[in-house]
Design a protein around this motif. Structure first.
Motif, mmCIF file in Angstrom:
data_model
loop_
_atom_site.group_PDB
_atom_site.id
_atom_site.type_symbol
_atom_site.label_atom_id
_atom_site.label_comp_id
_atom_site.label_asym_id
_atom_site.label_seq_id
_atom_site.Cartn_x
_atom_site.Cartn_y
_atom_site.Cartn_z
ATOM 1 N N ASP A 23 31.406 -55.960 14.505
ATOM 2 C CA ASP A 23 32.298 -55.063 15.224
ATOM 3 C C ASP A 23 31.520 -54.116 16.121
ATOM 4 O O ASP A 23 31.994 -53.739 17.187
ATOM 5 C CB ASP A 23 33.165 -54.267 14.244
ATOM 6 C CG ASP A 23 34.206 -55.143 13.566
ATOM 7 O OD1 ASP A 23 34.554 -56.201 14.127
ATOM 8 O OD2 ASP A 23 34.653 -54.764 12.478
ATOM 9 N N ASP A 24 30.322 -53.714 15.710
ATOM 10 C CA ASP A 24 29.503 -52.796 16.501
ATOM 11 C C ASP A 24 29.052 -53.424 17.812
ATOM 12 O O ASP A 24 28.983 -52.752 18.828
ATOM 13 C CB ASP A 24 28.270 -52.345 15.710
ATOM 14 C CG ASP A 24 28.632 -51.520 14.494
ATOM 15 O OD1 ASP A 24 29.764 -50.996 14.446
ATOM 16 O OD2 ASP A 24 27.786 -51.409 13.595
ATOM 17 N N SER A 25 28.711 -54.706 17.804
ATOM 18 C CA SER A 25 28.181 -55.348 19.000
ATOM 19 C C SER A 25 29.234 -56.139 19.762
ATOM 20 O O SER A 25 28.950 -56.634 20.841
ATOM 21 C CB SER A 25 27.030 -56.283 18.613
ATOM 22 O OG SER A 25 27.519 -57.310 17.777
ATOM 23 N N GLY A 26 30.403 -56.268 19.198
ATOM 24 C CA GLY A 26 31.456 -57.012 19.863
ATOM 25 C C GLY A 26 31.445 -58.492 19.543
ATOM 26 O O GLY A 26 32.153 -59.261 20.182
ATOM 27 N N LEU A 27 30.643 -58.923 18.558
ATOM 28 C CA LEU A 27 30.681 -60.320 18.158
ATOM 29 C C LEU A 27 32.036 -60.593 17.502
ATOM 30 O O LEU A 27 32.621 -59.714 16.887
ATOM 31 C CB LEU A 27 29.544 -60.642 17.200
ATOM 32 C CG LEU A 27 28.130 -60.459 17.756
ATOM 33 C CD1 LEU A 27 27.088 -60.759 16.695
ATOM 34 C CD2 LEU A 27 27.903 -61.326 18.986
ATOM 35 N N THR A 28 32.500 -61.806 17.646
ATOM 36 C CA THR A 28 33.860 -62.126 17.212
ATOM 37 C C THR A 28 33.946 -62.490 15.735
ATOM 38 O O THR A 28 32.958 -62.861 15.106
ATOM 39 C CB THR A 28 34.418 -63.301 18.034
ATOM 40 O OG1 THR A 28 33.654 -64.473 17.742
ATOM 41 C CG2 THR A 28 34.395 -63.004 19.532
ATOM 42 N N LYS A 29 35.158 -62.413 15.217
ATOM 43 C CA LYS A 29 35.428 -62.834 13.840
ATOM 44 C C LYS A 29 35.235 -64.343 13.704
ATOM 45 O O LYS A 29 34.867 -64.829 12.639
ATOM 46 C CB LYS A 29 36.841 -62.425 13.432
ATOM 47 C CG LYS A 29 36.993 -60.926 13.285
ATOM 48 C CD LYS A 29 38.407 -60.536 12.929
ATOM 49 C CE LYS A 29 38.496 -59.009 12.847
ATOM 50 N NZ LYS A 29 39.849 -58.547 12.627
ATOM 51 N N GLU A 30 35.473 -65.069 14.795
ATOM 52 C CA GLU A 30 35.260 -66.516 14.778
ATOM 53 C C GLU A 30 33.791 -66.833 14.493
ATOM 54 O O GLU A 30 33.482 -67.764 13.743
ATOM 55 C CB GLU A 30 35.669 -67.157 16.113
ATOM 56 C CG GLU A 30 37.145 -67.136 16.393
ATOM 57 C CD GLU A 30 37.636 -65.857 17.078
ATOM 58 O OE1 GLU A 30 38.836 -65.796 17.395
ATOM 59 O OE2 GLU A 30 36.845 -64.915 17.281
ATOM 60 N N PHE A 31 32.911 -66.029 15.077
ATOM 61 C CA PHE A 31 31.477 -66.229 14.839
ATOM 62 C C PHE A 31 31.143 -65.966 13.379
ATOM 63 O O PHE A 31 30.438 -66.752 12.739
ATOM 64 C CB PHE A 31 30.653 -65.315 15.752
ATOM 65 C CG PHE A 31 29.175 -65.383 15.483
ATOM 66 C CD1 PHE A 31 28.463 -66.551 15.708
ATOM 67 C CD2 PHE A 31 28.493 -64.277 15.025
ATOM 68 C CE1 PHE A 31 27.092 -66.615 15.469
ATOM 69 C CE2 PHE A 31 27.126 -64.329 14.779
ATOM 70 C CZ PHE A 31 26.427 -65.508 15.001
ATOM 71 N N ALA A 32 31.651 -64.882 12.841
ATOM 72 C CA ALA A 32 31.383 -64.551 11.443
ATOM 73 C C ALA A 32 31.878 -65.660 10.521
ATOM 74 O O ALA A 32 31.167 -66.089 9.604
ATOM 75 C CB ALA A 32 32.037 -63.221 11.079
ATOM 76 N N ALA A 33 33.075 -66.154 10.790
ATOM 77 C CA ALA A 33 33.636 -67.223 9.959
ATOM 78 C C ALA A 33 32.812 -68.503 10.092
ATOM 79 O O ALA A 33 32.560 -69.195 9.096
ATOM 80 C CB ALA A 33 35.091 -67.480 10.345
ATOM 81 N N CYS A 34 32.396 -68.808 11.292
ATOM 82 C CA CYS A 34 31.599 -70.008 11.532
ATOM 83 C C CYS A 34 30.267 -69.925 10.797
ATOM 84 O O CYS A 34 29.838 -70.888 10.145
ATOM 85 C CB CYS A 34 31.372 -70.184 13.034
ATOM 86 S SG CYS A 34 30.531 -71.726 13.486
ATOM 87 N N MET A 35 29.603 -68.771 10.884
ATOM 88 C CA MET A 35 28.324 -68.605 10.208
ATOM 89 C C MET A 35 28.497 -68.662 8.692
ATOM 90 O O MET A 35 27.666 -69.250 8.002
ATOM 91 C CB MET A 35 27.654 -67.304 10.631
ATOM 92 C CG MET A 35 27.133 -67.322 12.056
ATOM 93 S SD MET A 35 25.883 -68.583 12.387
ATOM 94 C CE MET A 35 24.483 -67.850 11.558
ATOM 95 N N ASP A 36 29.567 -68.089 8.185
ATOM 96 C CA ASP A 36 29.843 -68.172 6.746
ATOM 97 C C ASP A 36 29.999 -69.628 6.324
ATOM 98 O O ASP A 36 29.484 -70.051 5.286
ATOM 99 C CB ASP A 36 31.107 -67.402 6.374
ATOM 100 C CG ASP A 36 30.909 -65.890 6.374
ATOM 101 O OD1 ASP A 36 29.741 -65.430 6.341
ATOM 102 O OD2 ASP A 36 31.927 -65.176 6.407
#
Length: 130
Positions: A23-36
């Motif tokens: 959220d601080d850098s503007g990376l998306t939730k899609e990225f977080a889910a993909c990395m998980d």
């Protein structure tokens, strides 16, 4: 072999730390889910990073156009020159991470560099919008 596993674990932790601050850098939730979902598999991590870099590049281009639209002609030229210089720096800096002796981790580091730099620049340009 053990050193490579330790390095991989460290890289995964770095990526997870980035997800935590998405959220601080503007990376998306899609990225977080993909990395998980990648489970630390190099190829899948690279795909996640590539997809997020594309989203961040779109974000950067949108911010750039919005800032350009509010500037005088002189300031537009300054921003254009700055952006071209930034692109050259980003490319040279991130390509340096592509150590030919670094194996697949060098590819992850290189792609991560492009993602980080692009997201950071997008956020910076968004700060110039009125």
């Amino acid at each position: 072999m053990i050193a490579q596993k330790i390095f991989m674990a460290g890289l995964v932790l770095c990526c997870l730390a980035r997800i935590a601050s998405a959220d601080d850098s503007g990376l998306t939730k899609e990225f977080a889910a993909c990395m998980d979902a990648s489970g630390g598999v190099t190829v899948e991590m690279i795909e996640c990073i590539g997809a997020e870099t594309k989203r961040q590049d779109e974000r950067l281009n949108k911010a750039y156009k919005e800032v350009m639209a509010q500037l005088s002609e002189t300031r537009q030229k300054q921003l254009q020159d700055a952006q071209r210089a930034w692109i050259k720096f980003r490319d040279a800096h991130c390509h340096f991470h592509a150590d030919p002796d670094g194996g697949t981790m060098a590819t992850v580091r290189t792609n991560d560099c492009f993602l980080s730099a692009t997201a950071s620049r997008a956020q910076e340009l968004e700060g110039f919008k009125e």
